[in-house]
Structure formats: C-alpha cells, structure tokens
Design a protein around this motif. Sequence first.
Motif, PDB file in Angstrom:
ATOM      1  N   ARG A   3     -13.158  -9.744   3.642  1.00 17.42           N
ATOM      2  CA  ARG A   3     -11.811 -10.100   3.173  1.00 17.42           C
ATOM      3  C   ARG A   3     -11.192  -9.010   2.302  1.00 17.42           C
ATOM      4  NH1 ARG A   3     -12.398 -16.010   0.691  1.00 17.42           N
ATOM      5  NH2 ARG A   3     -10.163 -15.690   0.306  1.00 17.42           N
ATOM      6  N   LEU A   4     -11.811  -7.860   2.236  1.00 14.17           N
ATOM      7  CA  LEU A   4     -11.330  -6.797   1.368  1.00 14.17           C
ATOM      8  C   LEU A   4     -10.252  -5.966   2.060  1.00 14.17           C
ATOM      9  CD1 LEU A   4     -11.435  -5.069  -1.189  1.00 14.17           C
ATOM     10  CD2 LEU A   4     -13.415  -3.881  -0.227  1.00 14.17           C
ATOM     11  N   SER A   5      -9.147  -5.750   1.354  1.00 13.41           N
ATOM     12  CA  SER A   5      -8.032  -4.973   1.891  1.00 13.41           C
ATOM     13  C   SER A   5      -7.660  -3.870   0.914  1.00 13.41           C
ATOM     14  CB  SER A   5      -6.817  -5.866   2.131  1.00 13.41           C
ATOM     15  OG  SER A   5      -5.711  -5.106   2.599  1.00 13.41           O
ATOM     16  N   LEU A   6      -7.378  -2.698   1.453  1.00 13.42           N
ATOM     17  CA  LEU A   6      -6.887  -1.576   0.658  1.00 13.42           C
ATOM     18  C   LEU A   6      -5.365  -1.598   0.656  1.00 13.42           C
ATOM     19  CD1 LEU A   6      -7.297   1.199  -0.816  1.00 13.42           C
ATOM     20  CD2 LEU A   6      -7.048   2.243   1.453  1.00 13.42           C
ATOM     21  N   ASN A   7      -4.772  -1.867  -0.501  1.00 15.79           N
ATOM     22  CA  ASN A   7      -3.336  -1.657  -0.623  1.00 15.79           C
ATOM     23  C   ASN A   7      -3.076  -0.166  -0.645  1.00 15.79           C
ATOM     24  OD1 ASN A   7      -0.754  -1.160  -2.307  1.00 15.79           O
ATOM     25  ND2 ASN A   7      -0.612  -3.330  -1.785  1.00 15.79           N
ATOM     26  N   GLN A   8      -2.153   0.272   0.154  1.00 22.51           N
ATOM     27  CA  GLN A   8      -1.978   1.698   0.388  1.00 22.51           C
ATOM     28  C   GLN A   8      -1.675   2.495  -0.870  1.00 22.51           C
ATOM     29  OE1 GLN A   8       0.772   2.405   3.582  1.00 22.51           O
ATOM     30  NE2 GLN A   8       0.288   4.572   3.701  1.00 22.51           N
ATOM     31  N   ARG A   9      -1.046   1.871  -1.868  1.00 23.93           N
ATOM     32  CA  ARG A   9      -0.687   2.600  -3.082  1.00 23.93           C
ATOM     33  C   ARG A   9      -1.902   2.942  -3.932  1.00 23.93           C
ATOM     34  NH1 ARG A   9       3.145   5.773  -3.424  1.00 23.93           N
ATOM     35  NH2 ARG A   9       3.533   5.445  -5.656  1.00 23.93           N
ATOM     36  N   THR A  10      -3.041   2.311  -3.659  1.00 22.64           N
ATOM     37  CA  THR A  10      -4.243   2.651  -4.407  1.00 22.64           C
ATOM     38  C   THR A  10      -4.667   4.094  -4.129  1.00 22.64           C
ATOM     39  OG1 THR A  10      -4.961   0.349  -4.403  1.00 22.64           O
ATOM     40  CG2 THR A  10      -6.665   2.004  -4.783  1.00 22.64           C
ATOM     41  N   CYS A  11      -4.411   4.552  -2.936  1.00 25.10           N
ATOM     42  CA  CYS A  11      -4.655   5.959  -2.563  1.00 25.10           C
ATOM     43  C   CYS A  11      -3.302   6.563  -2.209  1.00 25.10           C
ATOM     44  CB  CYS A  11      -5.643   6.053  -1.402  1.00 25.10           C
ATOM     45  SG  CYS A  11      -7.286   5.396  -1.783  1.00 25.10           S
ATOM     46  N   ALA A  12      -2.472   6.715  -3.223  1.00 24.09           N
ATOM     47  CA  ALA A  12      -1.065   7.048  -3.002  1.00 24.09           C
ATOM     48  C   ALA A  12      -0.859   8.380  -2.306  1.00 24.09           C
ATOM     49  CB  ALA A  12      -0.317   7.031  -4.337  1.00 24.09           C
ATOM     50  N   ARG A  17      -1.719   7.502   8.215  1.00 23.68           N
ATOM     51  CA  ARG A  17      -2.834   7.855   9.102  1.00 23.68           C
ATOM     52  C   ARG A  17      -4.135   7.990   8.315  1.00 23.68           C
ATOM     53  NH1 ARG A  17      -4.067   6.885  13.985  1.00 23.68           N
ATOM     54  NH2 ARG A  17      -5.810   6.014  12.817  1.00 23.68           N
ATOM     55  N   GLU A  18      -4.059   8.666   7.176  1.00 25.36           N
ATOM     56  CA  GLU A  18      -5.252   8.860   6.353  1.00 25.36           C
ATOM     57  C   GLU A  18      -5.747   7.540   5.786  1.00 25.36           C
ATOM     58  OE1 GLU A  18      -4.551  13.391   4.660  1.00 25.36           O
ATOM     59  OE2 GLU A  18      -3.432  11.709   3.782  1.00 25.36           O
ATOM     60  N   ALA A  19      -4.834   6.662   5.388  1.00 22.81           N
ATOM     61  CA  ALA A  19      -5.237   5.365   4.844  1.00 22.81           C
ATOM     62  C   ALA A  19      -5.923   4.514   5.904  1.00 22.81           C
ATOM     63  CB  ALA A  19      -4.029   4.643   4.271  1.00 22.81           C
ATOM     64  N   ILE A  20      -5.380   4.515   7.107  1.00 22.89           N
ATOM     65  CA  ILE A  20      -6.007   3.772   8.201  1.00 22.89           C
ATOM     66  C   ILE A  20      -7.399   4.321   8.477  1.00 22.89           C
ATOM     67  CG2 ILE A  20      -5.896   3.348  10.685  1.00 22.89           C
ATOM     68  CD1 ILE A  20      -2.821   3.205  10.354  1.00 22.89           C
ATOM     69  N   ASP A  21      -7.512   5.624   8.592  1.00 23.41           N
ATOM     70  CA  ASP A  21      -8.810   6.238   8.856  1.00 23.41           C
ATOM     71  C   ASP A  21      -9.784   5.981   7.713  1.00 23.41           C
ATOM     72  OD1 ASP A  21      -7.795   7.178  11.230  1.00 23.41           O
ATOM     73  OD2 ASP A  21      -7.427   9.216  10.485  1.00 23.41           O
ATOM     74  N   GLY A  22      -9.284   5.982   6.467  1.00 20.12           N
ATOM     75  CA  GLY A  22     -10.142   5.711   5.324  1.00 20.12           C
ATOM     76  C   GLY A  22     -10.686   4.303   5.320  1.00 20.12           C
ATOM     77  N   CYS A  23      -9.849   3.348   5.720  1.00 22.60           N
ATOM     78  CA  CYS A  23     -10.318   1.960   5.820  1.00 22.60           C
ATOM     79  C   CYS A  23     -11.408   1.837   6.882  1.00 22.60           C
ATOM     80  CB  CYS A  23      -9.149   1.040   6.162  1.00 22.60           C
ATOM     81  SG  CYS A  23      -8.018   0.726   4.795  1.00 22.60           S
ATOM     82  N   VAL A  24     -11.176   2.427   8.021  1.00 19.56           N
ATOM     83  CA  VAL A  24     -12.142   2.344   9.110  1.00 19.56           C
ATOM     84  C   VAL A  24     -13.463   2.978   8.698  1.00 19.56           C
ATOM     85  CG1 VAL A  24     -12.663   3.087  11.463  1.00 19.56           C
ATOM     86  CG2 VAL A  24     -10.377   2.215  10.903  1.00 19.56           C
ATOM     87  N   ALA A  25     -13.386   4.155   8.074  1.00 20.58           N
ATOM     88  CA  ALA A  25     -14.607   4.870   7.675  1.00 20.58           C
ATOM     89  C   ALA A  25     -15.414   4.071   6.655  1.00 20.58           C
ATOM     90  CB  ALA A  25     -14.244   6.236   7.109  1.00 20.58           C
ATOM     91  N   ALA A  26     -14.726   3.332   5.780  1.00 16.71           N
ATOM     92  CA  ALA A  26     -15.405   2.574   4.733  1.00 16.71           C
ATOM     93  C   ALA A  26     -15.803   1.174   5.173  1.00 16.71           C
ATOM     94  CB  ALA A  26     -14.505   2.492   3.499  1.00 16.71           C
ATOM     95  N   LEU A  28     -13.662  -1.291   5.860  1.00 14.39           N
ATOM     96  CA  LEU A  28     -12.717  -2.313   5.420  1.00 14.39           C
ATOM     97  C   LEU A  28     -11.970  -2.861   6.631  1.00 14.39           C
ATOM     98  CD1 LEU A  28     -13.376  -0.915   2.724  1.00 14.39           C
ATOM     99  CD2 LEU A  28     -10.975  -1.204   2.070  1.00 14.39           C
ATOM    100  N   PRO A  29     -11.770  -4.173   6.682  1.00 13.37           N
ATOM    101  CA  PRO A  29     -11.136  -4.758   7.857  1.00 13.37           C
ATOM    102  C   PRO A  29      -9.617  -4.876   7.764  1.00 13.37           C
ATOM    103  CG  PRO A  29     -11.957  -6.510   6.456  1.00 13.37           C
ATOM    104  CD  PRO A  29     -12.321  -5.206   5.780  1.00 13.37           C
ATOM    105  N   SER A  30      -9.048  -4.553   6.592  1.00 17.96           N
ATOM    106  CA  SER A  30      -7.638  -4.889   6.377  1.00 17.96           C
ATOM    107  C   SER A  30      -6.972  -3.835   5.503  1.00 17.96           C
ATOM    108  CB  SER A  30      -7.544  -6.267   5.702  1.00 17.96           C
ATOM    109  OG  SER A  30      -6.213  -6.689   5.588  1.00 17.96           O
ATOM    110  N   ILE A  31      -5.666  -3.713   5.671  1.00 19.35           N
ATOM    111  CA  ILE A  31      -4.871  -2.768   4.892  1.00 19.35           C
ATOM    112  C   ILE A  31      -3.542  -3.412   4.520  1.00 19.35           C
ATOM    113  CG2 ILE A  31      -3.869  -1.713   6.976  1.00 19.35           C
ATOM    114  CD1 ILE A  31      -3.873   0.971   5.478  1.00 19.35           C
ATOM    115  N   GLY A  32      -3.092  -3.149   3.302  1.00 17.22           N
ATOM    116  CA  GLY A  32      -1.756  -3.535   2.871  1.00 17.22           C
ATOM    117  C   GLY A  32      -0.864  -2.313   2.925  1.00 17.22           C
ATOM    118  N   VAL A  33       0.155  -2.324   3.765  1.00 16.40           N
ATOM    119  CA  VAL A  33       0.964  -1.120   3.980  1.00 16.40           C
ATOM    120  C   VAL A  33       2.267  -1.174   3.194  1.00 16.40           C
ATOM    121  CG1 VAL A  33      -0.017  -0.807   6.279  1.00 16.40           C
ATOM    122  CG2 VAL A  33       2.174  -1.981   6.035  1.00 16.40           C
ATOM    123  N   TRP A  34       2.786   0.001   2.913  1.00 17.24           N
ATOM    124  CA  TRP A  34       4.081   0.147   2.273  1.00 17.24           C
ATOM    125  C   TRP A  34       5.087   0.646   3.292  1.00 17.24           C
ATOM    126  CZ3 TRP A  34       5.638   0.223  -3.190  1.00 17.24           C
ATOM    127  CH2 TRP A  34       4.729  -0.490  -3.989  1.00 17.24           C
TER     128      TRP A  34
END
Length: 274
Positions: A3-12, A17-26, A28-34
Amino acid sequence: MARLSLNQRTCAHWSLREAIDGCVAAGLPSIGVWREPVAEVGLDTAVRWVRDAGLRVSSVCRGGFFTGADPAEVAAAHEANVEAVRETAALGAATLVLVPGGLPEGDKDLGAARARAAEAITALAPVAAEHGVRLGIEPMHPIFAADRGVVSTLAQALDIAEEFDPATVGVVVDTFHLWWEPGVEQQVARAGPRIVSYQVCDWITPFPADALLSRGMMGDGHIDFPTFTRWVRDAGYTGDVEVEIFHADVWAAPGADVVATLARRYVELVQPYL
C-alpha cells in the motif's frame, strides 16, 4: 509495501519518467503524480508510462485554488479544475487532491473565502461524478491559511464534504497538517468512508526559513505515526499511503536513497498499524 505510494514531490528533482522507474526499482506499487510533470511529457505519454510500469496512481496533485472573488477568476479556476478532473480520470487515479487556496490579495475575510471554496466544489462535484473521480479536500495547517489553504482543520473539511455523496467528495488526511488538531481522533472517525487519501510525513523543528519545506521524513520529528495510523485504519481506510515530503535536504539527496529510507520508515512506523 503493498500500500506504499511515492508522492512525486518527495523526489522533486526526479522527472515523471525517473519517478516511475524509481518506484519500480524499489518495488513500490503506487505513485502520486503532480500535474506539472505530467504536462511536461503530455497526458497520453504519462498514461502509457504508468500503465506499462504496472503502477497505480494513488492521487493527482492538484486541483483547487478557487477562492478568488472576481467572477472571471472563478470561471477560470473552474475550467482549470475541470481539466484536472479529466486528467485524473485518464490516469485512473483514486482521487484528485484539492488545495482550497488562500486569501486573495487585499482580502481579509477568511470565512467568505472558505465559503467560496465550498461553492467551487459544489460546481465541480457533478463533473467529478461524471468522470468517476473522487475529490479530496485537503485541510492545511493554519500557517498556510493566508496563502494556500483557508480550510485549516479536518472538521472544516468534513463540514464541506458532508454536503456531497462520499463517492464523489471526501477528505485527505495528512499527518503534517492534522497531527496538532484538537479532537482529531474523533474527526478521523467521523471521516470514515470519506477518507480518500492518507499522506504521511513528519513535523520537524526547528522550522526552516520557508515553512513550506518543513515536512520531514517519518521518524525524524514529533508525530506519533503508530497512533495516527491506527485511527485511520479504524475509520475503515484501506487505500494507499502516500509519503509526501517537502524538505530541501530530502530533495538534495539521491532519489533512490530517499525511497529506500522512506520504505524502511514506512515498514517500521506505519505499515504494522494499518
């Protein structure tokens, strides 16, 4: 971390593209986008990238900023928010986060500005319902009442949201903004099925010069995450948990390191209490 999601502003500093790839590499199943990074690559491309990566979009940030009093400003804000609803639907996101907005220049009538925010949500709710999008009113700490959020408490947000179908309008529960609120345990219980997003980060002291950049990594500050998370759990929330951090030191660190740290802190301080 299901259930963990990376809100994109955490890695501003990361692009979409980098945020999506970072979630996949780590893992994480979910992302909050801006919306701004989505606009940089185009909505169709963003939708394809997220889909191909197999990620959920936990939220889209952000709509709102509709406290203007001038009729032309009101109309423009409504159209911008209609577009935000459409983008949210295209991304398959769980919710569109609404930041109500602050006081217009020269305006000191906080109550009237809050009433205009409620009126704007009334106009936007049918559009959201048509597109299958849930609007999440985000109450913000009172230090931001003048410039960002005239809705300062969960109680105030619920007073607005309860005028609508909970399938269309709910509230965002953010630990940074709400940990201080008197009676917040009862307000979280009151929110129940209206909780559309649970966002976590810590309240750290001393504050930096820019209060906006005072959101710290969980465990580095003063918030009792196990207790707060139990309240959200007991209210019936089963959705994603977004880590949303605004802090210069976090933004300056390598994104992969930030994600690794937030994942560890989440597993320690949040996940066991969901």
